[in-house]
Enzyme design. Structure first.
Site, PDB file in Angstrom:
ATOM      1  N   ASP A   1     -10.097   2.754   1.787  1.00 25.25           N
ATOM      2  CA  ASP A   1     -10.230   2.231   3.160  1.00 25.25           C
ATOM      3  C   ASP A   1     -10.774   3.347   4.057  1.00 25.25           C
ATOM      4  O   ASP A   1     -11.638   3.133   4.902  1.00 25.25           O
ATOM      5  CB  ASP A   1      -8.869   1.808   3.727  1.00 25.25           C
ATOM      6  CG  ASP A   1      -8.401   0.459   3.193  1.00 25.25           C
ATOM      7  OD1 ASP A   1      -9.261  -0.360   2.812  1.00 25.25           O
ATOM      8  OD2 ASP A   1      -7.183   0.236   3.168  1.00 25.25           O
TER       9      ASP A   1
ATOM     10  N   LYS B   1       0.806  -1.235   0.000  1.00 22.49           N
ATOM     11  CA  LYS B   1       0.000   0.000   0.000  1.00 22.49           C
ATOM     12  C   LYS B   1       0.836   1.281   0.000  1.00 22.49           C
ATOM     13  O   LYS B   1       0.378   2.304  -0.505  1.00 22.49           O
ATOM     14  CB  LYS B   1      -0.950   0.012   1.204  1.00 22.49           C
ATOM     15  CG  LYS B   1      -2.132  -0.936   1.058  1.00 22.49           C
ATOM     16  CD  LYS B   1      -3.086  -0.797   2.221  1.00 22.49           C
ATOM     17  CE  LYS B   1      -4.251  -1.752   2.111  1.00 22.49           C
ATOM     18  NZ  LYS B   1      -5.196  -1.622   3.217  1.00 22.49           N
TER      19      LYS B   1
HETATM   20  P1  NAP Z   1      -0.697  -3.641  10.090  1.00 26.50           P
HETATM   21  O1  NAP Z   1      -0.283  -2.547   9.165  1.00 26.50           O
HETATM   22  O2  NAP Z   1       0.176  -4.827  10.285  1.00 26.50           O
HETATM   23  O3  NAP Z   1      -0.985  -2.932  11.499  1.00 26.50           O
HETATM   24  C1  NAP Z   1      -1.427  -3.642  12.640  1.00 26.50           C
HETATM   25  C2  NAP Z   1      -1.030  -2.840  13.842  1.00 26.50           C
HETATM   26  O4  NAP Z   1      -1.451  -3.516  15.013  1.00 26.50           O
HETATM   27  C3  NAP Z   1       0.482  -2.685  13.965  1.00 26.50           C
HETATM   28  O5  NAP Z   1       0.742  -1.425  14.533  1.00 26.50           O
HETATM   29  C4  NAP Z   1       0.838  -3.830  14.899  1.00 26.50           C
HETATM   30  O6  NAP Z   1       2.085  -3.677  15.490  1.00 26.50           O
HETATM   31  C5  NAP Z   1      -0.314  -3.696  15.853  1.00 26.50           C
HETATM   32  N1  NAP Z   1      -0.504  -4.838  16.709  1.00 26.50           N
HETATM   33  C6  NAP Z   1      -0.352  -6.148  16.416  1.00 26.50           C
HETATM   34  N2  NAP Z   1      -0.658  -6.888  17.497  1.00 26.50           N
HETATM   35  C7  NAP Z   1      -0.994  -6.013  18.477  1.00 26.50           C
HETATM   36  C8  NAP Z   1      -1.367  -6.159  19.842  1.00 26.50           C
HETATM   37  N3  NAP Z   1      -1.443  -7.368  20.428  1.00 26.50           N
HETATM   38  N4  NAP Z   1      -1.674  -5.054  20.560  1.00 26.50           N
HETATM   39  C9  NAP Z   1      -1.574  -3.828  19.992  1.00 26.50           C
HETATM   40  N5  NAP Z   1      -1.187  -3.623  18.714  1.00 26.50           N
HETATM   41  C10 NAP Z   1      -0.898  -4.711  17.974  1.00 26.50           C
HETATM   42  O7  NAP Z   1      -2.117  -4.200   9.655  1.00 26.50           O
HETATM   43  P2  NAP Z   1      -3.365  -3.342   9.129  1.00 26.50           P
HETATM   44  O8  NAP Z   1      -3.343  -3.308   7.662  1.00 26.50           O
HETATM   45  O9  NAP Z   1      -3.419  -2.080   9.897  1.00 26.50           O
HETATM   46  O10 NAP Z   1      -4.551  -4.309   9.559  1.00 26.50           O
HETATM   47  C11 NAP Z   1      -4.955  -4.434  10.906  1.00 26.50           C
HETATM   48  C12 NAP Z   1      -6.239  -5.229  10.950  1.00 26.50           C
HETATM   49  O11 NAP Z   1      -7.246  -4.501  10.264  1.00 26.50           O
HETATM   50  C13 NAP Z   1      -6.151  -6.590  10.246  1.00 26.50           C
HETATM   51  O12 NAP Z   1      -6.848  -7.532  11.012  1.00 26.50           O
HETATM   52  C14 NAP Z   1      -6.835  -6.344   8.920  1.00 26.50           C
HETATM   53  O13 NAP Z   1      -7.436  -7.520   8.411  1.00 26.50           O
HETATM   54  C15 NAP Z   1      -7.895  -5.331   9.335  1.00 26.50           C
HETATM   55  N6  NAP Z   1      -8.349  -4.485   8.227  1.00 26.50           N
HETATM   56  C16 NAP Z   1      -9.660  -4.467   7.971  1.00 26.50           C
HETATM   57  C17 NAP Z   1     -10.142  -3.687   6.942  1.00 26.50           C
HETATM   58  C18 NAP Z   1     -11.606  -3.686   6.641  1.00 26.50           C
HETATM   59  O14 NAP Z   1     -11.982  -3.277   5.530  1.00 26.50           O
HETATM   60  N7  NAP Z   1     -12.448  -4.052   7.581  1.00 26.50           N
HETATM   61  C19 NAP Z   1      -9.269  -2.883   6.175  1.00 26.50           C
HETATM   62  C20 NAP Z   1      -7.897  -2.897   6.498  1.00 26.50           C
HETATM   63  C21 NAP Z   1      -7.450  -3.718   7.539  1.00 26.50           C
HETATM   64  P3  NAP Z   1       3.391  -4.345  14.776  1.00 26.50           P
HETATM   65  O15 NAP Z   1       3.635  -3.532  13.536  1.00 26.50           O
HETATM   66  O16 NAP Z   1       4.454  -4.204  15.804  1.00 26.50           O
HETATM   67  O17 NAP Z   1       3.048  -5.779  14.487  1.00 26.50           O
END
Ligand code: NAP
Length: 289
Positions: A110, A74
């Site tokens: 998004d 992205k």
């Molecule tokens: P990402 O870029 O990997 O970000 C996830 C964030 O959560 C990172 O800052 C990560 O830290 C942190 N994290 C992981 N485990 C954690 C914990 N136990 N406590 C606190 N923070 C924690 O992923 P993303 O793209 O943001 O996606 C996050 C979630 O949103 C996923 O489940 C994805 O499927 C969902 N999502 C949904 C939609 C939708 O349309 N509904 C759209 C986008 C994303 P680290 O970097 O240190 O691992």
């Protein structure tokens, strides 16, 4: 319903991701193309990071109508595009690209998908919004909250994500003029009060998925007057949603965001407005919920 024949006139869109097996976007878009009688097809492409420039150049050369971009591309895709729409530029991430006359334009649906989904329930105007997590989803949602009128953003992060949180906060302070942006570590004594002081709490971490069970923050930090949004869409009801509902909070999960970001991309490519509820229904069927 059967897939109509693909002909020389069929317009092609798709998604680049790595890995790509998990994506629900092809069935969601293809069902809507069929429902609306559009001669379009949506396909998944697994693109490893080292092949991203060649893949984007190839998609341009092939004359696809556009494509979605997801993890891990992205941010990396941005320098490969001809132009980036204002909101995607502020967010610093692109999830949708249009290709018109060979010109690649990046968008972030998004953000607007989340705004549209949550604003069915609550106006963000004047609200304090707490985001748990500081990754890609948090980046889009924090800008979306600010642009929908939320003047205060609290970024709750794991202690090990401090520098990622500081980077996002600095980015938001620069791009979202006038917003109050606070960072707070989930293990700090101040975090409970910071979370409780927000009217809206958003889980933007993977915590709550089957592969990452649990709660992103202690349920006892929440209170009944809060609205809790969980970006996770599978399972349809996460532990956080269950706990928040039991406390009397208003709650919504991320399936509608997924459908709405897809619907906005669909409209950008085809010029035809799809039905986000039909797209959400396809997602539910795919997920068996
Ligand atoms: P990402 O870029 O990997 O970000 C996830 C964030 O959560 C990172 O800052 C990560 O830290 C942190 N994290 C992981 N485990 C954690 C914990 N136990 N406590 C606190 N923070 C924690 O992923 P993303 O793209 O943001 O996606 C996050 C979630 O949103 C996923 O489940 C994805 O499927 C969902 N999502 C949904 C939609 C939708 O349309 N509904 C759209 C986008 C994303 P680290 O970097 O240190 O691992």
């Amino acid at each position: 319903m059967t897939q109509p024949d693909i002909t020389g006139r069929t317009r092609v869109v798709g998604v680049i991701a790595h890995p790509v097996e998990h994506t629900l976007s092809p069935p969601m878009h293809n069902a809507e193309f069929r429902r609306l009688g559009l001669d379009w097809v949506y396909v998944p492409w697994d693109v490893a990071p080292e092949h991203l420039p060649a893949a984007v150049a190839g998609l341009r050369a092939l004359g696809v109508a556009g494509f979605n971009v997801t993890i891990p591309h992205k941010q990396a895709v941005i320098p490969l595009l001809d132009q980036v729409e204002y909101e995607a530029e502020i967010i610093g991430a692109v999830n949708t690209v249009t290709c018109e006359g060979g010109v690649l334009t990046g968008f972030n649906t998004d953000m607007s998908g989340w705004q549209e989904d949550i604003q069915q329930d609550i106006s963000l105007e004047g609200r304090s919004v707490c985001l748990v997590g500081v990754g890609g989803a948090a980046r889009a949602i924090s800008v979306g909250a600010y642009r929908a009128g939320a003047p205060r953003l609290v970024l709750a992060h794991r202690p090990e994500d401090l520098s990622q949180a500081d980077t996002l906060a600095a980015h938001l302070r620069e791009k979202c003029r006038g917003a109050s942006v606070e960072t707070v570590s989930l293990d700090s004594p101040a975090c409970r009060d910071a979370v409780r002081s927000c009217e809206v709490v958003v889980n933007a971490t993977p915590v709550g998925m089957a592969s990452c069970p649990g709660l992103p923050l202690p349920a006892e930090w929440l209170h009944a007057a809060q609205y809790v949004y969980d970006v996770i869409y599978t399972p349809a009801e996460t532990e956080l949603m269950r706990a928040a509902r039991a406390l009397g909070c208003s709650v919504r999960g991320g399936l509608g965001m997924l459908a709405r970001q897809g619907a906005m991309a669909f409209k950008l490519w085809t010029g035809t407005a799809p039905d986000p509820l039909a797209m959400e229904a396809t997602l539910r069927r795919q997920l068996g919920i």
